[in-house]
Enzyme design. Structure first.
Site, PDB file in Angstrom:
ATOM      1  CB  THR A  95     -19.449  -8.541  46.252  1.00  0.00           C
ATOM      2  OG1 THR A  95     -19.936  -7.366  46.865  1.00  0.00           O
ATOM      3  CG2 THR A  95     -19.027  -8.231  44.860  1.00  0.00           C
ATOM      4  CB  THR A 145     -17.699 -10.817  43.823  1.00  0.00           C
ATOM      5  OG1 THR A 145     -18.788 -10.479  42.968  1.00  0.00           O
ATOM      6  CG2 THR A 145     -16.427 -10.864  42.995  1.00  0.00           C
ATOM      7  CD  GLU A 195     -21.313  -8.047  38.206  1.00  0.00           C
ATOM      8  OE1 GLU A 195     -22.341  -8.553  37.760  1.00  0.00           O
ATOM      9  OE2 GLU A 195     -21.180  -6.834  38.387  1.00  0.00           O
TER      10      GLU A 195
END
Length: 606
Positions: free
Chosen positions: A417, A435, A437
């Site tokens: 993020t 984000t 991830e």
């Protein structure tokens, strides 16, 4: 027949020339040196009228120029996000999602651009043939982990309600930088060098790496013309350009066509994505005799609840009476007594988080509303569980009157993020965490055109679901995979208000996986309880607890602190805790912004 990248870019540019002159004209800044990816002291920035805090100077500058042209905080965030997707592709982008908190001067709104599971996904998504959860990296790399992206559609929804400048104008900075090129920063180089999987994708390898497999060096100018063309489409057609047509077809082909780990996304999944506007989760907070209101993102984010629980539980202990310590250099440092209380409160909050929080379209909140988990009486009862020695492992509480039939999952990794905080000259405030991830997401890069090198990366957000759908007792978990569901997140975009006057005081947040909660809570506590400015609070050493170990930022705490905690049964883990905090706080003269010394962010404004 597909147009070449150059021909398609020219046709879109000419089409755009038939309208009115743009009201915003981006000027690319001159090249500027950046600090190595590590720790660089930053002074903080005092500003009078408006401020932008983001993770890369080029992105921050794009937002600053939008505000200078009269754009809203929301306008600036769009420009910042599109540039971040180019210059910080390891963290966020148009192939991912975001949570956005927005204050328009009258009301706080929460916009949900979280990715969703494809319609064909089910509870077995991350289980092997024997029903055993897959190893994490085996699940991440490829198409299986890719959720339907939502950031662009969410920003479009928010812009319709709060935009001042034309949508298309806000893509100018990223398009210009993508076409002209940008210098690889130290942090991007470091992550390219260390990543074990990105080179496996031919599109990404051709763009980021040299023929010998080494990344292009710091300062090398990367051009990304395919990304520029995609942005021109989105600028002209809105989010529909990403969710339908040629770009959508390229996304689906990439996801489903992975040789060893294909996903299940379809064109219908992309076309059917809808961002949501949710009710912000706001709670009262008192510090140093002053009343505040903390507003954060509700589920599927766990951030506002966990941060609110940690701070609320601390309020029912003696934490407020514990003085800060000082390092030999005079820098402020939390005392070991305070760290004990904080990490115990964290264990209690994370136990509740694991059991109760999931996508509210699939999971009912305990007590009928998520605010039950922040009720003062409940938090006081939880605080009563904190003793003189570490509990190590906490059990979830019962915030509602009725027993909830949900299981407690096994902990698993969370990553990634970037965060953006913005205050515009009208006092409108934005806090957005965005984000894909993990570092470089699913390590799948999409180039819809097949010419030139570049494109955009896809997320691996589905690995934020629990891999095992049930707990050891066979009870279903709140965050199990289900079709169309949004995975639980730790993203914690936060706005703080003065309760008596309603005046916005703080915008803040951080990247960092599950540790986002601790980074954000630390900064809020430093600003509200210890009276620090944004930069000083961000600079504080990082700490936290997700379970049994007490986590401390490596080489930031003295031996006396470690010895004191160990004597109270804390299992200590010293580690790199690379937050990427951005925060802006109100002052008597205007605003004071801070950016994390652990990353490359800066604050700009006027």
């Amino acid at each position: 027949m597909k147009l070449s990248v150059h021909a398609l870019a020219l046709s879109l540019l000419l089409a755009g020339c038939t309208g009115l002159p743009p009201s915003f004209s981006y000027q690319a800044p001159p090249p500027q040196p950046e600090a190595a990816s590590g720790y660089q002291e930053k002074p903080g920035w005092a500003l009078r009228d408006y401020a932008v805090a983001a993770a890369n100077p080029l992105a921050t500058d794009a937002g600053r120029q939008v505000l200078a042209a009269g754009g809203s905080a929301l306008d600036a965030a769009i420009a910042v996000q599109m540039v971040l997707g180019l210059v910080e592709p390891q963290s966020s982008g148009i192939g991912g999602g975001a949570f956005l908190m927005y204050y328009d001067g009258k009301q706080v709104r929460a916009y949900d651009g979280r990715e969703t599971a494809p319609a064909a996904a089910d509870e077995t998504l991350f289980l092997d043939a024997d029903g055993t959860p897959l190893p994490f990296n085996q699940a991440v790399v490829g198409g299986r982990s890719v959720g339907v992206p939502g950031a662009v559609a969410m920003l479009e929804l928010a812009h319709r309600e709060h935009g001042t400048l034309p949508w298309a104008d806000l893509f100018q900075p990223a398009i210009r930088l993508a076409e002209q090129g940008f210098a690889i920063s130290p942090r991007l180089y470091t992550q390219l060098e260390s990543d074990a999987f990105l080179r496996q994708d031919p599109v990404a390898a051709a763009y980021f790496y040299q023929p010998d497999g080494s990344p292009y060096p710091v300062g090398h100018v990367l051009q990304n013309r395919p990304y520029a063309v995609v942005l021109r489409h989105i600028a002209a057609q809105g989010s529909a350009a990403l969710h339908r047509g040629e770009i959508a077809e390229a996304i689906v082909a990439k996801v489903r066509g992975h040789a060893t780990n294909p996903g299940q996304m379809t064109l219908a999944d992309l076309a059917g994505y809808r961002p949501k506007q949710r009710e912000p989760l706001c709670s009262d907070y008192d510090a140093r005799g002053r009343e505040y209101v903390l507003c954060g993102f509700p589920p599927p984010s766990s951030g506002a609840i966990a941060v609110g629980q940690i701070l609320g539980i601390l309020g029912h202990t003696g934490a407020a009476g514990l003085p800060l310590q000082r390092t030999d250099d005079g820098e402020p440092l939390p005392s070991p007594q305070w760290l004990h209380l904080y990490t115990e409160a964290s264990r209690l909050a994370f136990a509740d988080r694991a059991k109760y929080i999931g996508d509210p379209d699939f999971v009912s909140p305990p007590g009928g509303h998520w605010s039950s988990m922040l009720a003062p009486d409940y938090l006081a009862a939880r605080a009563g569980l904190i003793g003189e020695r570490s509990m190590k492992t906490a059990e979830p509480g019962r915030p509602g009157a009725m027993q909830v039939s949900l299981g407690v999952p096994v902990a698993q990794p969370e990553y990634g993020t970037s965060h953006i905080s913005i205050i515009d000259r009208e006092g409108r405030a934005l806090s957005m965490t965005t984000t894909i991830e993990a570092q470089f997401g699913s390590r799948q890069m999409v180039n819809p055109y097949g010419t030139d090198t570049g494109g955009f990366l896809l997320n691996n957000e589905l690995t934020d679901f629990n891999f095992a759908p049930n707990d050891a007792a066979g009870l279903p978990t709140a965050n199990r995979v289900q079709p169309g569901k949004r995975p639980r997140s730790s993203m914690s975009p936060t706005l703080v208000f003065d309760k008596p006057s309603g005046q916005v005081l703080v915008s803040g947040g951080s990247p960092g996986g599950a540790l986002i909660i601790h980074y954000t809570a630390k900064t809020l506590y430093g600003m509200l309880n210890w009276g620090m400015n944004a930069q000083t609070a961000i600079n504080l050493p990082n700490f936290g607890a997700l379970g049994a170990p007490t986590l401390l930022e490596d080489n930031r705490f003295p031996a006396e602190t470690l010895d004191w905690l160990r004597a109270r049964d804390h299992e200590l883990t010293e580690m790199d805790m690379t937050s990427g905090l951005q925060a802006i706080g109100r002052t008597d003269q205007g605003w004071f912004g801070g950016a994390d010394p652990r990353r490359e962010g800066v604050v700009m404004g006027e």
